[in-house]
Design an enzyme around this catalytic site. Sequence first.
Site: not given
Lengths: 649, 549
Positions: A276, A338, A342, A344
């Site tokens: 992120i 990932c 929640w 990728r």
Amino acid sequence: MEHIRLPKAENVRLLNRLSPRRSCVGTLYLTATHSIYVESETQVRSETWVLHSLICRLEKQVNTSTGSPLLIHCKNFQVLHFVFPQEQDCVHIQASLQRLSQPEQYEELYCFSYKPNVDEAERKEEWSFLNLKAEYRRLGIPNSLWKSSPVNQSYKVSDTYPAELYVPESATQHVIVGSSKFRSRGRFPTLSYYCKDNQAAICRSSQPLSGFSARCLEDEQLLEAIRRSNPRSDFMYVVDTRPKLNAIANRAAGKGYENEDHYSNIKFQFISIENIHVMRSSQQKMLDVCELRTPSMANFLEGLEGSGWLKHIKAVLDAGVFVAKAISEEGASVLVHCSDGWDRTAQVCSVACVLLEPYYRSLKGLMVLIEREWVSFGHKFSHRCNHLDGDSKEVSPVMDQFLECVWQLTEQFPCAFEFNERFLIAVHHHMYACQYGNFVGNNQRERQQLGLRDKTHSLWKHLWDTRGDYINPLYRTDNCQSQGVLRPSTAPYCFKFWSGLYNRFDRGMHPRQSVEDYLMAVREETVQLEEQLASHKEQIEKLENKPEWTGEAEEGPSLSWGLAPGGFVPQAGTPQDYSGGFIASSSPCQQRSPVDGLAFTPPQNQTSEADLSVGSEQESGIADVSFNSQLSEEGPGEPDPDDAAYSAA
Amino acid sequence: MEFAELIKTPRVDGVVLHRPFMPTVEGTLCLTGHHLILSSRQDNTEELWLLHSNIDSIEKRFLGSLGTIIVKCKDLRMIQLDIPGMEECLNIGSSIEALSTLDSVSLMYPYFYRPMFEVIEDGWNSFLPEDAFKDLEAMTDEWRLSEVNRDFRVCTTYPPLVAVPRNVDDDTLRKAAGFRHGGRFPVLSYYHKKNGMVMMRSGQPLTGTNGRRCKEDERLINATLRPGKRGYVIDTRTISVAQQAKARGGGFETEANYPQWRRIHKAIERSNVLQDSLVKLVEACNDQSHSMDRWLSKLEASNWQTHVKEILTTACLAAQCIDREGASVLVHGTEGTDSTLQVTSLAQIILDPACRTIQGFQGLVEREWLQAGHPFAQRCSMSAYSNSKPRHEAPGFLLFLDCVWQVLRQFPCSFQFTEQLLVLLFEHAYASQFGTFLGNSAAERVRLSLPEKTVSLWSWVNRPQEIDHLSNPLYEPNSLVIWPSVAPQSLLLWEGVFLRWNRSPRCQEEAHEEMVHIIEYNKELQNKVNSLRRQLAQLETQEPPLQTP
């Protein structure tokens, strides 16, 4: 209201980034939910509404001779450049907006005060518009292979998972709970999508807590159970959507990825999608490029490349293609994860679904998909969209990327999607706007605690009611693109820059005529013609069969509203600054300034989509009749008020 | 026939053809004087007919006795031929190379081509200067058609008839011609009906280092100005390039000698730079790597989009001067046969709705490119795959078409034609059975007897079935000036040409069909409703009410 230090500032200039000469002067009013800028010196009242929850950044620039500039950057990529004559005003407005745009508590969010004219029964009804249970039933779940599990009914096993989960028939409570203890945040492998045709399934989870050598029998059993739920395949894929290096680094923290030796019959695969933080900074770099005032082609392309944004979009789409292929071509089930499962994971599962099943390319289907993969599975909307004053490191455009992947697909398959670009932009908008309760909170448990279903309105029903704005006229259920699995090309040249979203408010950049709007108008007219045809036939029959005609038949409605060119005069707009400043003239106000049409109307009497659609219409330069009359005074036949300035130059 | 000497092996069996997005075909390869033909001999649908003149270069590879020839075409397509037998493959290869690089114009296919269609209107007569002038005469009497270049002596690259200010005599024109590069004295390119302003074009003035001046040239262009008004000279070169041109006898209009004119310099690149850009762009598009960074950096490095932006911006500027500033404009670069024409023709697309019709656009190409002396034969003799060193090749016309496409994309309902017409012109400019794009100027076309000996492309295009195929179903005549956006975000890569062979056209075709269907169905209903309405009206008059209400 206590946060408003200054309710009104006068003689504020709003600068137009692309054509400085179209700047205007007006009054800025602050309300609890919106800032409203009212232009003075115009015959037609022109207002710009900015929802405070959409403000992401306030940038106070150095004072100039003309005043104190304040830039308001919005989450929907609008940038408003105000100049205040009094520095004191600017400081107050900035401080007020700073506070208003960063509520500290959920209760301050707009959705709790948004009260459209809808009675309580109807409001309740809105929330039952989408039903995930029905969606699983549509997929054929539960069945002999997959069952509903009550294990998370009270959010005890995983507080970020939904209450309703589906697991392999053979998975016992013991196995599930055991597995959940071996997964980050208790997010054990559970069903995401089931392919009725070949029984292959997409499952999702968080990373295993494997560290360097730990293993968990129950987790291994659960994966085995998932594999067995697909009787036709003797293996399954485990896809870790992180770059390998990141996954390895996680092992040091007691997390990590599945060891192929410990799990029977799995094929393990890394697919590098960045985290992120990388995505956040990439988007910011891209937005910086979008905001350049007069970039050269090289500036733009270099900046786009440097931002890495399209590279990341491609990575997400590539991952989706991999999963869709595994399901449709190899008939193998896939577990996607990932780190927490929640971000990728949600991207990859939902992209794969769009590729796999035509239903998810319909208006309602995409809503259901977002509700399932993003909302119910605990994508942290409040953190990622920065709804409350919080940790800026938690903010990331993960959902933006999913919407963009869908948009990229609509560009490749123009007939495959029931919805248009405007729909994707509307969803994007509402994700950040907090006008509806759908995207507030980080997971189901939080949303329940906030009582969103009791206190706020649901977006989905509203989008459905206004779906006329969101239909792709080229969509047909019976052509080859809308059926079966989509096989997009992911060659780099297939990815385009999405100016419709990122430069949404720079109306001058977009095509001045919209093929889509034109076709929608034709289709509307066609419907009317069909009605007329029927009524004429009826009348003729009546006349032929009933000689004693009584003269009641009337002329059918005339088609004067139709597609006469007058109703479809594309606004040619004004020349831009083609001279690089050489010619200083050219009319200042050919079009209304690009911000005003996109404003929010007062929440009480109108919905924001109406505004969205008006905005798009103006962006495309297609004027409807009423809009046209407003513009006619500025038609290209008019002399330029600035001619004098030119000859002096 | 001389071709026979060049064809070493006329026929090979068992050749396998691979084409992008089409099934492979096995069949017999035949070489004729002008075509490479591959036929499966099963049914005619599986045939390839490729003009040798469309072949830009070939590449030979061998794997044992199986030879492979990659044929790279000027329309940017690549096809692969697997030829059994090394000798056959070598022979075919060298024959293709020889046949695709014939020097003599008279051996070109258009001289041998006989139309298989009925010529309704001879395209050679479709766009005569005297007809275009009649339209002008209807609007103004300030201009006349001069025959000063009747025998191509004053300017070898101009047509015999040019429009000039009425009150300027031929002697003045002759003297002005001596002061302009290539004898290209200022002539009328476009008359803006709305305000009577004009766009002219010419070659650069030959001021040289010692600042020569020519009173006749000054008089000629000043004659186009209204009293008290100033005009603009748009020089497509940067100021430094224009300065350097002085050393070679060229130059630009100085303020001292042309006080009524303001000069604006733009930076449109010259031929060889553009050719290089095309080669790089096409190479980027064919890059097989899946790296986004690599693609974007190659796209950027090719500079193609930069050229598109610069050309379009300059054209917009010219249009702006005319329409918004109410000023007349003179456009030139060095020779006045390349960047000048890009600017003057694009400005007309922006300003003049007539140029956005199928006929009008052909007329524009004829007027501003063919008649105006763009040296097509030189510029289009090689395309992006050629291995030989470029001499005069340049994709100036392709860039023009690309710019038109950009405007078309931004105003999809304002053009009577679709992208297909632009692609078709690109193809035919580089290789064609028609004579339209042969030769470098009007004078050469006369010398080559093209109108007598070849068929015009316009004869083919202007038949109902072809017009139908090229028509834009969304077209609604739009009488306004259309100002395109030239922001980088607004200018896209022209997929229809550059990615045409990289991906299946299926989805876009389906979208187009659906679009046509929606519109056709609407029209059909309109007709039905109208006829019922008439029927209804008739019934009503035939059967007057028997009772009064």
